[in-house]
Design a protein around this motif. Sequence first.
Motif, PDB file in Angstrom:
ATOM      1  N   GLN A 244       0.851  -1.191   0.000  1.00 51.91           N
ATOM      2  CA  GLN A 244       0.000   0.000   0.000  1.00 51.91           C
ATOM      3  C   GLN A 244       0.891   1.246   0.000  1.00 51.91           C
ATOM      4  O   GLN A 244       1.813   1.351   0.802  1.00 51.91           O
ATOM      5  CB  GLN A 244      -0.902   0.029   1.231  1.00 51.91           C
ATOM      6  CG  GLN A 244      -1.995  -1.032   1.240  1.00 51.91           C
ATOM      7  CD  GLN A 244      -3.108  -0.735   0.252  1.00 51.91           C
ATOM      8  OE1 GLN A 244      -3.376   0.420  -0.067  1.00 51.91           O
ATOM      9  NE2 GLN A 244      -3.766  -1.783  -0.233  1.00 51.91           N
ATOM     10  N   THR A 245       0.627   2.162  -0.929  1.00 49.09           N
ATOM     11  CA  THR A 245       1.339   3.442  -0.939  1.00 49.09           C
ATOM     12  C   THR A 245       0.420   4.529  -0.394  1.00 49.09           C
ATOM     13  O   THR A 245      -0.806   4.412  -0.446  1.00 49.09           O
ATOM     14  CB  THR A 245       1.796   3.806  -2.363  1.00 49.09           C
ATOM     15  OG1 THR A 245       0.655   3.852  -3.225  1.00 49.09           O
ATOM     16  CG2 THR A 245       2.795   2.784  -2.874  1.00 49.09           C
ATOM     17  N   ALA A 246       1.032   5.606   0.104  1.00 51.78           N
ATOM     18  CA  ALA A 246       0.262   6.670   0.745  1.00 51.78           C
ATOM     19  C   ALA A 246      -0.082   7.811  -0.201  1.00 51.78           C
ATOM     20  O   ALA A 246      -1.172   8.362  -0.143  1.00 51.78           O
ATOM     21  CB  ALA A 246       1.035   7.204   1.949  1.00 51.78           C
ATOM     22  N   GLU A 247       0.833   8.170  -1.074  1.00 56.79           N
ATOM     23  CA  GLU A 247       0.622   9.337  -1.958  1.00 56.79           C
ATOM     24  C   GLU A 247       1.061   8.979  -3.380  1.00 56.79           C
ATOM     25  O   GLU A 247       2.259   8.981  -3.674  1.00 56.79           O
ATOM     26  CB  GLU A 247       1.437  10.528  -1.438  1.00 56.79           C
ATOM     27  CG  GLU A 247       1.044  10.991  -0.059  1.00 56.79           C
ATOM     28  CD  GLU A 247       1.944  12.113   0.436  1.00 56.79           C
ATOM     29  OE1 GLU A 247       2.768  12.617  -0.379  1.00 56.79           O
ATOM     30  OE2 GLU A 247       1.859  12.470   1.592  1.00 56.79           O
ATOM     31  N   PRO A 248       0.112   8.704  -4.264  1.00 55.74           N
ATOM     32  CA  PRO A 248      -1.322   8.566  -4.021  1.00 55.74           C
ATOM     33  C   PRO A 248      -1.644   7.232  -3.353  1.00 55.74           C
ATOM     34  O   PRO A 248      -0.814   6.326  -3.314  1.00 55.74           O
ATOM     35  CB  PRO A 248      -1.917   8.639  -5.424  1.00 55.74           C
ATOM     36  CG  PRO A 248      -0.844   8.091  -6.297  1.00 55.74           C
ATOM     37  CD  PRO A 248       0.450   8.519  -5.694  1.00 55.74           C
ATOM     38  N   LYS A 249      -2.861   7.114  -2.850  1.00 53.51           N
ATOM     39  CA  LYS A 249      -3.288   5.922  -2.147  1.00 53.51           C
ATOM     40  C   LYS A 249      -3.581   4.823  -3.163  1.00 53.51           C
ATOM     41  O   LYS A 249      -4.560   4.881  -3.906  1.00 53.51           O
ATOM     42  CB  LYS A 249      -4.548   6.223  -1.334  1.00 53.51           C
ATOM     43  CG  LYS A 249      -4.908   5.156  -0.322  1.00 53.51           C
ATOM     44  CD  LYS A 249      -4.066   5.283   0.928  1.00 53.51           C
ATOM     45  CE  LYS A 249      -4.538   4.337   2.018  1.00 53.51           C
ATOM     46  NZ  LYS A 249      -3.711   4.423   3.234  1.00 53.51           N
ATOM     47  N   ARG A 250      -2.696   3.828  -3.226  1.00 50.22           N
ATOM     48  CA  ARG A 250      -2.887   2.735  -4.194  1.00 50.22           C
ATOM     49  C   ARG A 250      -2.437   1.416  -3.586  1.00 50.22           C
ATOM     50  O   ARG A 250      -1.631   1.387  -2.656  1.00 50.22           O
ATOM     51  CB  ARG A 250      -2.091   3.011  -5.475  1.00 50.22           C
ATOM     52  CG  ARG A 250      -2.662   4.118  -6.338  1.00 50.22           C
ATOM     53  CD  ARG A 250      -1.879   4.286  -7.636  1.00 50.22           C
ATOM     54  NE  ARG A 250      -0.526   4.772  -7.388  1.00 50.22           N
ATOM     55  CZ  ARG A 250       0.352   5.010  -8.372  1.00 50.22           C
ATOM     56  NH1 ARG A 250       0.028   4.779  -9.627  1.00 50.22           N
ATOM     57  NH2 ARG A 250       1.551   5.460  -8.098  1.00 50.22           N
ATOM     58  N   GLY A 251      -2.988   0.322  -4.147  1.00 51.31           N
ATOM     59  CA  GLY A 251      -2.612  -1.008  -3.693  1.00 51.31           C
ATOM     60  C   GLY A 251      -1.973  -1.813  -4.809  1.00 51.31           C
ATOM     61  O   GLY A 251      -2.341  -1.689  -5.981  1.00 51.31           O
ATOM     62  N   PHE A 252      -0.999  -2.637  -4.437  1.00 47.42           N
ATOM     63  CA  PHE A 252      -0.281  -3.462  -5.407  1.00 47.42           C
ATOM     64  C   PHE A 252      -0.219  -4.890  -4.874  1.00 47.42           C
ATOM     65  O   PHE A 252       0.279  -5.122  -3.769  1.00 47.42           O
ATOM     66  CB  PHE A 252       1.142  -2.929  -5.615  1.00 47.42           C
ATOM     67  CG  PHE A 252       1.213  -1.496  -6.076  1.00 47.42           C
ATOM     68  CD1 PHE A 252       1.350  -1.191  -7.426  1.00 47.42           C
ATOM     69  CD2 PHE A 252       1.125  -0.459  -5.160  1.00 47.42           C
ATOM     70  CE1 PHE A 252       1.402   0.124  -7.845  1.00 47.42           C
ATOM     71  CE2 PHE A 252       1.186   0.864  -5.570  1.00 47.42           C
ATOM     72  CZ  PHE A 252       1.319   1.159  -6.920  1.00 47.42           C
TER      73      PHE A 252
END
Length: 300
Positions: A244-252
């Motif tokens: 999960q990344t914060a900026e931008p909010k995305r899931g991998f």
Amino acid sequence: MASVDVNSRSPQQPIFWNHLVSWIRAIPRAAILSMVGPSLLCVIGYFGWLNYGAHNLDMAYYGLKKENIHITPQPPWLKETKVLDEVFQKNALSRLSLMDVKTPETLVRVFDAHHAVYKTHRVEKMAGGVMVTIEYRMPVAMVQIPVTDDTGQTKAGFFPIDKESVLLASNNFSDVRQFIFIRASGDSPFTSEREGRPFGDPRIEEAARLCSLLAPLREACKIESVNVYGSMATGKAKWVLEIQTAEPKRGFKWGSCPLPGKEAVGEPPAAVKLERFKAAVSESTQTKDLIDLTTGQVAR
């Protein structure tokens, strides 16, 4: 009629012993004491030196002192832990001697046992002391699990681990946001008494390996967390990892174990998934869809 043994002989001592006994009896007692006394003192002094004097002299001149032990400088994350002080006091190293051939082996063993030490590579004798070359453990993530405080309230607890999921001392960390969070669904067999030992949860072990790969990219890629959940594949349970990344909010979706050669059937190697992740992060498009790194496509 009485019989007589004609072959019997009266027992007689050899002439040499007769002369020796006569010679000893002729020596005055004062002379005997003057010889036996010093000899006895020499024997007692010799064994006393071997068992007491030599050891004390050895420790006085060659006894191991804390200031004579030089170790690899501690990494910045070890703020509160003093490795040398703790190892020296806990193991009473002052009883060791620099002249003892077993001292280097002992030092390797006691430093290896410290929770902040990954491996003690070698111990080298130097003028007046020893140099201990140490590889320290490095934190790669914070395990986020709910904990209950003294008032009975439940809150988020953060526990530092290294790439082998070994629990590190929490008092060295004041800002947990410097690390990737690991979140695992379900209960965890965690106990704070495992400091210096593996976390004890296979899900955390899987996530720790991935965090070790991602740690150098954490800040640049704005990585917030690695999530772990269970899945059923070919009738067997396995762990699936997500980034999960914060900026931008995305899931991998990372998929299975990040160790080379341990990927699930049909999944690309970890190096390929890592390149896909970096390429996808470089695209600033924000999406709620899960990006599948195992296929290079968006998982809807």
